[in-house]
Design a protein around this motif. Structure first.
Motif, PDB file in Angstrom:
ATOM      1  N   LYS A 192     -19.028  28.541  46.936  1.00 16.08           N
ATOM      2  CA  LYS A 192     -17.774  28.503  46.058  1.00 16.08           C
ATOM      3  C   LYS A 192     -18.194  28.350  44.558  1.00 16.08           C
ATOM      4  O   LYS A 192     -17.661  29.159  43.620  1.00 16.08           O
TER       5      LYS A 192
ATOM      6  N   LYS B 191     -13.370  34.208  42.360  1.00 13.43           N
ATOM      7  CA  LYS B 191     -12.882  33.507  43.557  1.00 13.43           C
ATOM      8  C   LYS B 191     -11.740  33.809  44.154  1.00 13.43           C
ATOM      9  O   LYS B 191     -10.661  34.133  43.407  1.00 13.43           O
TER      10      LYS B 191
ATOM     11  N   LEU C 266      -8.800  29.758  47.937  1.00 13.00           N
ATOM     12  CA  LEU C 266      -9.356  29.189  48.897  1.00 13.00           C
ATOM     13  C   LEU C 266      -8.443  27.952  49.287  1.00 13.00           C
ATOM     14  O   LEU C 266      -7.819  27.446  48.554  1.00 13.00           O
TER      15      LEU C 266
ATOM     16  N   TYR D 287     -14.699  25.435  52.570  1.00 18.77           N
ATOM     17  CA  TYR D 287     -13.313  26.102  51.955  1.00 18.77           C
ATOM     18  C   TYR D 287     -13.212  27.274  53.076  1.00 18.77           C
ATOM     19  O   TYR D 287     -14.204  27.875  53.397  1.00 18.77           O
TER      20      TYR D 287
END
Length: 522
Positions: free
Chosen positions: A491, A497, A500, A518
């Motif tokens: 992460k 990203k 999540l 996650y």
């Protein structure tokens, strides 16, 4: 008056200097060095006069003999045999050596240092020009040499392997030159040293020490062809190896490859007499070496291309074609052994595969897995990943070794999402065909791992190992059908990203504390 000492088989001939005394002995520094165990290091002293040779034994262990009778001192005339220990030599009178090439003094040691470039055609043209003049004067020798050069060029053009090329060069050298030894040394690029590839005498025997390194190094360093007509007397060549090998006359030409790069040297010599070669011989050897160098250079380039294609084809089993090409061109990228790299590791695994395989015919299962693996590997390759291996029904891939980039974690994340999307398309297709669906779980982790060629002497494979890999595998095992689980380390390194969801910390084998996990929301 000039004299020489010659063995019965004519394999050893020593021309005698006028005036100054000469020492006969086994020591390399002797004026006449004869390497025989029956000869003392300082065996006898010789001096010449107009009438012959005066010999004085220096207290040798095995004695000096004149026509079979042991002597302390004696006077030797042409036709007499003088024996040192068990080495018998006959004294012969010789005429003064005529100037070679019409202008070379008989006493000259280095006749000429001829600059050489990668232009065999120029030297060839020089030989051809000389041939025309000589033929008009009734000289057929140059015509024969020119014809031989054409033959050599044709034959070397047919040869493909380097050993075949070297053998042809040596055979042709003996056909056209009066020499005792021929040798070819090539430069080892890794070590930067000259390595003897072939060295033979006129009887066909191997001569591993046939090239005096002092001469060869000069030819390579200065990129000049050298003719030495009394090599043992030339102080520039540090005569010990020359004396030990009984070199009298020698020619050494660098083998010039493309971009004026020295590939090695072509060396010929004569141990029976000094002043054996002239400038005509030097010109011919330069032309000969130019043709030989071209054939060697072409062969080496073909071998490099072949090795690169082989490396690339091996790499393409695991890497994308673009990455395989980069790795093949990267010196030492996949050397034996390995190193530590920052890598991103992906594992995907089919859920319920054992039960599924028990209820399907083997051929149907094989077809299903082939379609599945094809799509999964395409997802990895599209995102510049490396297929590490298949483990049963699991896929292991990695980004970062042996060549990595800052975008590796994001590319691995994208590959994982695409794998889920492609599997959904496959399931829709299989359902329409009345075939079972598959579900997978995926785990991703980032960190340091050891990467390299690992295995036994019989089989090696490029792989990554370490705690980073183990954690990715255990995250995959913890993922449910359709889930992608990533570690906290993964992460943190993601630039882009995805959405999540925080999962409860998971206890993983080998970890003392539960680890943050996650789930990727697709």
């Amino acid at each position: 008056m000039r004299f020489k000492l010659t063995s019965a088989d004519n394999n050893q001939t020593f021309e005698l200097k006028n005036g100054a005394p000469m020492i006969v002995g086994r020591a390399p520094t002797s004026d006449i060095a004869i390497f025989d165990p029956t000869i003392s290091r300082r065996h006898a002293e010789l001096s010449t006069s107009d009438k012959g040779l005066h010999v004085k034994d220096l207290g040798s262990s095995n004695g000096t003999f004149l026509n079979g009778s042991r002597v302390e001192t004696c006077h030797v005339v042409p036709g007499d045999t003088i024996t040192f220990g068990k080495v018998a030599l006959k004294l012969l009178q010789i005429a003064p050596a005529p100037p070679a090439g019409g202008g070379i003094p008989a006493g000259a040691t280095i006749v000429r240092q001829l600059p050489v470039k990668n232009t065999p055609g120029t030297a060839f043209a020089a030989i051809k020009s000389g041939e025309q003049e000589s033929v008009s004067s009734g000289e057929e020798k140059i015509r024969k040499k020119l014809t031989t050069l054409l033959d050599v060029s044709t034959e070397l053009g047919k040869a493909r392997e380097i050993d075949q090329i070297l053998n042809t060069i040596v055979e042709k050298a003996y056909e056209i030159l009066t020499v005792d030894r021929v040798a070819i040394q090539l430069i080892d690029d890794a070590a930067g040293t000259l390595v003897t590839k072939i060295a033979r005498d006129k009887r066909g025997g191997d001569q591993p020490r046939a090239v005096p390194q002092s001469i060869a190094r000069t030819a390579v360093a200065d990129k000049v062809a050298i003719i030495a007509n009394d090599a043992g007397e030339d102080q520039r060549f540090g005569g010990q190896s020359i004396l030990m090998q009984q070199v009298r006359s020698a020619i050494c030409s660098p083998l010039m490859g493309s971009e004026n790069r020295v590939l090695g040297v072509l060396y010929v010599d004569n141990v029976s007499a000094a002043h054996k070669f002239n400038e005509e011989d030097l010109d011919f050897v330069v032309a000969f070496a130019g043709i030989a160098a071209s054939a060697i250079d072409n062969s080496q380039q073909r071998e490099r291309v072949r090795q690169e294609e082989l490396k690339r084809s091996n790499f393409e089993r695991y890497f994308t074609p673009q990455l395989a090409q980069r790795i093949a061109a990267s010196e030492g990228a996949t050397r034996l052994g390995g190193d530590k790299y920052e890598v991103t590791v992906l594992f995907s695994d089919i859920r319920g595969f054992t039960a599924l395989s028990e209820n399907m015919p083997p051929n149907d299962m094989a077809k299903l897995l082939t379609e599945y693996f094809t799509e999964m590997v395409d997802c990895v390759f599209r995102n510049d990943g490396t297929l590490d291996k298949f483990i049963g029904d699991a896929v292991m891939a990695q980004w970062g070794a042996p060549l990595g980039s800052p975008e590796d974690p994001d590319k691995a994340m994208k590959a994982a999402i695409e794998m889920m999307q492609e599997l959904q398309k496959l399931n829709e297709k299989w359902t329409a065909e009345g075939r079972p669906q598959l579900q997978i779980g995926i785990g991703l982790n980032h960190g340091e791992a050891f990467a390299g060629n690992i295995g036994s002497e019989r089989r090696l494979e490029y792989t990554v190992i370490g705690d980073t890999v183990n954690t990715a595998s255990r995250l995959c095992s913890a993922a449910g059908p359709g889930e992608i689980l990533i570690s906290d380390e993964m992460k943190r390194v993601l630039t882009h990203k995805p959405t999540l969801a925080v999962m409860p910390p998971v206890e993983l084998k080998g970890k003392s504390q539960p680890v943050p996990v996650y789930r990727v929301v697709i």
